[in-house]
Design a protein around this motif. Structure first.
Motif, PDB file in Angstrom:
ATOM      1  N   VAL A 436       0.951  -1.012   0.168  1.00 36.24           N
ATOM      2  CA  VAL A 436      -0.023   0.152  -0.323  1.00 36.24           C
ATOM      3  C   VAL A 436       0.751   0.964   0.089  1.00 36.24           C
ATOM      4  O   VAL A 436       0.609   2.508  -0.648  1.00 36.24           O
ATOM      5  CB  VAL A 436      -0.861  -0.261   0.975  1.00 36.24           C
ATOM      6  CG1 VAL A 436      -1.867   1.390   1.450  1.00 36.24           C
ATOM      7  CG2 VAL A 436      -1.411  -0.886   1.203  1.00 36.24           C
ATOM      8  N   ARG A 437       1.431   1.666   1.108  1.00 31.90           N
ATOM      9  CA  ARG A 437       3.093   2.665   0.965  1.00 31.90           C
ATOM     10  C   ARG A 437       3.771   2.654  -0.058  1.00 31.90           C
ATOM     11  O   ARG A 437       3.989   3.734  -0.273  1.00 31.90           O
ATOM     12  CB  ARG A 437       3.469   2.888   2.107  1.00 31.90           C
ATOM     13  CG  ARG A 437       3.028   2.903   3.593  1.00 31.90           C
ATOM     14  CD  ARG A 437       4.158   2.381   4.729  1.00 31.90           C
ATOM     15  NE  ARG A 437       4.269   1.391   5.360  1.00 31.90           N
ATOM     16  CZ  ARG A 437       3.574   0.772   6.252  1.00 31.90           C
ATOM     17  NH1 ARG A 437       2.784   0.729   6.568  1.00 31.90           N
ATOM     18  NH2 ARG A 437       4.049  -0.822   6.625  1.00 31.90           N
ATOM     19  N   ALA A 438       4.093   1.634  -0.903  1.00 32.45           N
ATOM     20  CA  ALA A 438       4.702   1.624  -2.498  1.00 32.45           C
ATOM     21  C   ALA A 438       3.799   2.313  -2.929  1.00 32.45           C
ATOM     22  O   ALA A 438       4.090   2.760  -3.702  1.00 32.45           O
ATOM     23  CB  ALA A 438       5.276  -0.038  -2.096  1.00 32.45           C
ATOM     24  N   VAL A 439       2.676   1.602  -3.318  1.00 27.26           N
ATOM     25  CA  VAL A 439       2.130   2.297  -4.574  1.00 27.26           C
ATOM     26  C   VAL A 439       1.254   3.722  -4.211  1.00 27.26           C
ATOM     27  O   VAL A 439       1.511   4.146  -5.248  1.00 27.26           O
ATOM     28  CB  VAL A 439       0.642   1.627  -4.284  1.00 27.26           C
ATOM     29  CG1 VAL A 439      -0.377   2.053  -5.182  1.00 27.26           C
ATOM     30  CG2 VAL A 439       0.275  -0.026  -4.469  1.00 27.26           C
ATOM     31  N   ALA A 440       1.302   3.870  -2.822  1.00 27.02           N
ATOM     32  CA  ALA A 440       1.027   5.416  -2.393  1.00 27.02           C
ATOM     33  C   ALA A 440       2.553   6.654  -3.123  1.00 27.02           C
ATOM     34  O   ALA A 440       2.466   7.513  -3.133  1.00 27.02           O
ATOM     35  CB  ALA A 440       0.793   5.644  -1.085  1.00 27.02           C
ATOM     36  N   ALA A 472      -7.835   1.006   5.572  1.00 24.16           N
ATOM     37  CA  ALA A 472      -8.400  -0.282   5.720  1.00 24.16           C
ATOM     38  C   ALA A 472      -6.599  -0.042   6.435  1.00 24.16           C
ATOM     39  O   ALA A 472      -6.450  -0.082   7.889  1.00 24.16           O
ATOM     40  CB  ALA A 472      -9.268  -0.784   5.831  1.00 24.16           C
ATOM     41  N   ILE A 473      -6.175  -0.377   5.503  1.00 19.71           N
ATOM     42  CA  ILE A 473      -4.926  -0.779   6.186  1.00 19.71           C
ATOM     43  C   ILE A 473      -3.783   0.720   6.244  1.00 19.71           C
ATOM     44  O   ILE A 473      -3.142   0.421   7.420  1.00 19.71           O
ATOM     45  CB  ILE A 473      -3.891  -1.529   4.915  1.00 19.71           C
ATOM     46  CG1 ILE A 473      -4.495  -2.532   4.591  1.00 19.71           C
ATOM     47  CG2 ILE A 473      -2.581  -1.574   4.987  1.00 19.71           C
ATOM     48  CD1 ILE A 473      -3.907  -3.549   3.834  1.00 19.71           C
ATOM     49  N   ASP A 474      -3.875   1.530   6.172  1.00 24.68           N
ATOM     50  CA  ASP A 474      -2.820   2.416   6.216  1.00 24.68           C
ATOM     51  C   ASP A 474      -3.732   4.136   5.811  1.00 24.68           C
ATOM     52  O   ASP A 474      -3.001   4.120   4.199  1.00 24.68           O
ATOM     53  CB  ASP A 474      -0.708   2.600   4.941  1.00 24.68           C
ATOM     54  CG  ASP A 474      -0.428   3.472   5.903  1.00 24.68           C
ATOM     55  OD1 ASP A 474      -1.625   4.622   6.582  1.00 24.68           O
ATOM     56  OD2 ASP A 474       0.488   3.379   5.827  1.00 24.68           O
ATOM     57  N   ILE A 475      -4.811   4.387   6.333  1.00 25.30           N
ATOM     58  CA  ILE A 475      -5.382   5.783   5.787  1.00 25.30           C
ATOM     59  C   ILE A 475      -4.529   6.853   5.937  1.00 25.30           C
ATOM     60  O   ILE A 475      -4.702   7.607   5.097  1.00 25.30           O
ATOM     61  CB  ILE A 475      -6.727   5.789   6.592  1.00 25.30           C
ATOM     62  CG1 ILE A 475      -7.574   6.858   6.500  1.00 25.30           C
ATOM     63  CG2 ILE A 475      -6.181   6.176   8.389  1.00 25.30           C
ATOM     64  CD1 ILE A 475      -8.224   6.913   4.678  1.00 25.30           C
ATOM     65  N   GLU A 476      -3.307   7.064   6.666  1.00 29.02           N
ATOM     66  CA  GLU A 476      -2.743   8.181   6.017  1.00 29.02           C
ATOM     67  C   GLU A 476      -2.184   8.214   5.454  1.00 29.02           C
ATOM     68  O   GLU A 476      -1.728   9.091   4.810  1.00 29.02           O
ATOM     69  CB  GLU A 476      -1.475   7.743   7.952  1.00 29.02           C
ATOM     70  CG  GLU A 476      -1.992   8.261   8.988  1.00 29.02           C
ATOM     71  CD  GLU A 476      -3.376   9.247   9.571  1.00 29.02           C
ATOM     72  OE1 GLU A 476      -2.502  10.745   8.151  1.00 29.02           O
ATOM     73  OE2 GLU A 476      -3.665  10.235  10.260  1.00 29.02           O
ATOM     74  N   SER A 477      -1.420   7.186   4.554  1.00 29.69           N
ATOM     75  CA  SER A 477      -0.820   7.189   3.447  1.00 29.69           C
ATOM     76  C   SER A 477      -1.620   7.614   2.144  1.00 29.69           C
ATOM     77  O   SER A 477      -1.297   8.379   1.781  1.00 29.69           O
ATOM     78  CB  SER A 477       0.372   5.710   2.853  1.00 29.69           C
ATOM     79  OG  SER A 477       0.421   5.548   3.965  1.00 29.69           O
ATOM     80  N   MET A 478      -2.740   6.985   2.540  1.00 37.06           N
ATOM     81  CA  MET A 478      -3.816   7.686   1.536  1.00 37.06           C
ATOM     82  C   MET A 478      -4.130   8.877   1.365  1.00 37.06           C
ATOM     83  O   MET A 478      -5.011   9.555   0.500  1.00 37.06           O
ATOM     84  CB  MET A 478      -5.138   6.546   1.306  1.00 37.06           C
ATOM     85  CG  MET A 478      -5.201   5.148   2.308  1.00 37.06           C
ATOM     86  SD  MET A 478      -4.682   4.593  -0.140  1.00 37.06           S
ATOM     87  CE  MET A 478      -2.753   4.434  -0.018  1.00 37.06           C
ATOM     88  N   ARG A 479      -4.732   9.586   2.792  1.00 40.30           N
ATOM     89  CA  ARG A 479      -5.536  11.269   2.938  1.00 40.30           C
ATOM     90  C   ARG A 479      -4.955  11.654   1.970  1.00 40.30           C
ATOM     91  O   ARG A 479      -5.935  12.556   1.250  1.00 40.30           O
ATOM     92  CB  ARG A 479      -4.835  11.493   4.556  1.00 40.30           C
ATOM     93  CG  ARG A 479      -5.964  12.787   5.257  1.00 40.30           C
ATOM     94  CD  ARG A 479      -5.775  12.655   6.186  1.00 40.30           C
ATOM     95  NE  ARG A 479      -6.718  13.115   6.823  1.00 40.30           N
ATOM     96  CZ  ARG A 479      -6.873  13.629   8.020  1.00 40.30           C
ATOM     97  NH1 ARG A 479      -6.349  13.680   9.025  1.00 40.30           N
ATOM     98  NH2 ARG A 479      -7.832  14.576   8.239  1.00 40.30           N
ATOM     99  N   ASP A 480      -3.758  11.626   2.066  1.00 43.79           N
ATOM    100  CA  ASP A 480      -3.349  13.205   0.777  1.00 43.79           C
ATOM    101  C   ASP A 480      -3.503  13.015  -0.410  1.00 43.79           C
ATOM    102  O   ASP A 480      -4.031  14.211  -1.510  1.00 43.79           O
ATOM    103  CB  ASP A 480      -1.871  14.058   1.457  1.00 43.79           C
ATOM    104  CG  ASP A 480      -1.319  14.531   2.264  1.00 43.79           C
ATOM    105  OD1 ASP A 480      -2.338  15.140   2.998  1.00 43.79           O
ATOM    106  OD2 ASP A 480      -0.350  14.211   2.977  1.00 43.79           O
ATOM    107  N   PRO A 481      -3.728  11.153  -1.444  1.00 42.95           N
ATOM    108  CA  PRO A 481      -3.669  11.609  -2.876  1.00 42.95           C
ATOM    109  C   PRO A 481      -5.025  10.757  -2.830  1.00 42.95           C
ATOM    110  O   PRO A 481      -5.665  11.551  -4.114  1.00 42.95           O
ATOM    111  CB  PRO A 481      -2.895   9.918  -2.655  1.00 42.95           C
ATOM    112  CG  PRO A 481      -2.023   9.907  -1.781  1.00 42.95           C
ATOM    113  CD  PRO A 481      -2.589  10.681  -0.378  1.00 42.95           C
TER     114      PRO A 481
END
Length: 560
Positions: A436-440, A472-481
């Motif tokens: 998830v983080r790599a994709v973000a 669900a796994i890492d909302i923080e990584s998703m928030r800005d994108p």
């Protein structure tokens, strides 16, 4: 007297003749025939204009001793395309057909040539011939006189001209045409004869009934042996024969019963030969070999068996040969074979253990869109349901960078779509924070949000599910994108769309539910007035959708 005068005199004598007396007519027929054989200008047209065609038809109908001579004359005259229609109108074809039952080989030869030339490229007339029963007779002639090459050639050319007609194929189902053609293929004295036979087999092989008959009669084996004998030859005609024959075998494998018989549980002669094609230096055989393996891999048991027998390394080696300035068709076919082989779950695990995902990545540098498309689809099939594979590929920086490039492709929607689907699959099947983080990090979230607005429901659902899992796994990584790509207004539009698919709305609400539960995005959801959209769905005809809307409203209203 000049040649023209001699021809005119002969035509005049024949036209005024009231009785078919051989002694009187034969010299005149000889004169006319000589003019045709010597290719005198307009001789065929002059013959038609003289009005003697009905006399020739009468001579044929009377089955006199002149018949063979007349058939030869008609055959030579019918070389000229402009007179063929008049020959038909004069009843020459009807008069000639009964002579196909002659026991005289010369008569058969002249008759066959005459009919073949008159009816060439005339579908209606060819259909009439089939209705008159010429198909069984052509095969009988080849069986009765198999060593008479000129006669066999005439029969083969006739079959070749008729083979595209449905009525001819139906007639041939009742005959053992395969055995006759195989016999002649084995004794073909030159490439020309081979090509005619292969063309007939190719046309007839489009019929499912004949496809099975061919397989049961050993046509694929005969073609395989022929290819084996011609391999290594550099003559263009031989290479052409290899191409036609290998394509024909691939075509015959499209029938399920035919395919299984040729496979023979992995021990069939045809299957074994096809394996050798993968290792051939002949690009055409490599292509046909890969296409054939893809055909064999149409059921799970064959796929498992082929993996046991070690087919995958051969395909990978073939693909690697064609990475740089290689043949696009071979790469495409090889990837199709790998993709089919990877469909059974047990095969996925084994193929990954054998290092397929590593070796297949060498193709990433290809700049051919058809290969890129097939490569992405193959990798997606490899990770389907395979957490380990998705984790391994999803952490691969080189692969992710290439996927991102292909997500941006402007001139090939298929590549763009497959790249996005692979991205979603890596998240869905790995469920890994690392992935998830790599994709973000590589800006992949933007592409997933774009994919969620695709015109294809299946792609929309895959994207929405992947985004929900990532949230669900890492909302923080998703928030800005999410904010940059304006995800929340997009989701609201999906819920409000009056013609949107129910399953897409449900997947969108799955993502909204995840965001609402996270706490950190509840305010953003309220700021786009998502509650208004959810309230409207409370009365939706789908109870599943209405229940989900109610649940999310409860979460959003909870101020604790």
């Amino acid at each position: 007297m000049t040649d023209v005068d001699s021809l005119n005199e002969a035509l005049k004598a024949i036209s005024v003749s009231t009785e078919l007396i051989e002694e009187e007519l034969k010299p005149h027929l000889d004169t006319v025939l000589t003019a045709l054989l010597e290719k005198k200008k307009d001789a065929a047209v002059d013959i038609v204009r003289s009005g003697i065609l009905p006399t020739l038809a009468q001579a044929l109908q009377s089955r006199s001793s002149l018949s063979c001579h007349v058939a030869l004359l008609v055959a030579e005259m019918a070389r000229e395309a402009t007179v063929r229609e008049q020959c038909i109108e004069a009843g020459l074809v009807k008069a000639l057909v009964p002579h196909l039952n002659s026991k005289d080989q010369e008569m058969l030869l002249n008759t066959g040539r005459a009919i073949g030339r008159i009816c060439f490229d005339n579908t209606h007339q060819q259909d009439q011939l089939v209705q008159s029963g010429v198909i069984p007779r052509l095969l009988s002639i080849m069986k009765e006189y198999p060593e008479n090459d000129p006669l066999v050639n005439v029969c083969l050319l006739a079959l070749c001209n008729l083979a595209d007609l449905d009525c001819a194929r139906e007639a041939l189902v009742e005959q053992d045409v395969a055995d006759t053609l195989i016999f002649q293929l084995k004794r073909a004295p030159d490439a020309e004869r081979r090509h005619v036979i292969l063309e007939i087999l190719g046309s007839l092989g489009e019929s499912d009934a004949l496809k099975l008959q061919f397989t049961e009669s050993g046509v694929p084996e005969a073609l395989s042996v022929m290819i084996r004998d011609l391999q290594g030859h550099s003559d263009p005609h031989d290479l052409c024969s290899i191409k036609i024959a290998s394509n024909l075998i691939v075509s015959l494998l499209l029938g399920d019963e035919s395919m299984q018989k040729c496979f023979g549980e992995g021990s069939g002669v045809v299957y074994q030969d096809i394996l050798s094609w993968l290792q051939s230096s002949n690009t055409q055989l490599q292509l046909s070999g890969a296409l054939a393996i893809a055909n064999f891999a149409r059921n799970d048991s064959n796929c498992v068996k082929m993996l046991d027998l070690g087919v995958v390394p051969h395909i990978l080696t073939l693909l690697e040969q064609h990475v740089d300035e290689g043949d696009v068709s071979v790469q495409h076919a090889g990837l199709s074979a790998l993709r089919n082989l990877a469909i059974p779950a047990t095969n996925k695990v084994r193929m990954l253990e054998d290092g397929v995902s590593e070796r297949i990545k060498t193709l990433l540098r290809t700049d051919m869109p058809p290969v890129q498309f097939k490569l992405l689809g193959t990798l997606r099939m490899m990770v389907d349901g395979q957490e380990g594979a998705a984790l391994k590929l999803g952490r691969d920086a080189v692969l992710l960078a290439r996927i991102m490039e292909w997500c941006e492709v402007k001139d090939h929607a298929g590549v763009r779509g497959e790249a996005s689907r692979l991205l979603a699959a890596l998240i869905r099947h790995s469920r890994s924070p690392e992935v998830v983080r790599a994709v973000a990090r590589t800006d992949g979230v933007r592409h997933l949000i774009s994919m969620a607005t695709s015109e294809h429901v299946i792609m929309q659902n895959e994207a929405l599910v992947a985004l929900a899992i990532a949230s669900a796994i890492d909302i923080e990584s998703m928030r800005d994108p999410f904010s940059e790509a304006e995800l929340l207004p997009t989701l609201k539009n999906m819920l409000d769309d009056p013609v949107g698919a129910v399953e897409v709305k449900f997947s969108a609400m799955g993502l909204i539910c995840t965001l609402a539960n996270s706490g950190v995005m509840k305010d953003e959801l309220n700021s786009v007035n998502i509650k208004e959209s959810l309230n409207k769905l409370m009365d939706h005809s789908s109870s599943k959708l209405a229940t989900q809307a109610s649940s999310i409203l409860t979460i959003l209203s909870d101020t604790s």
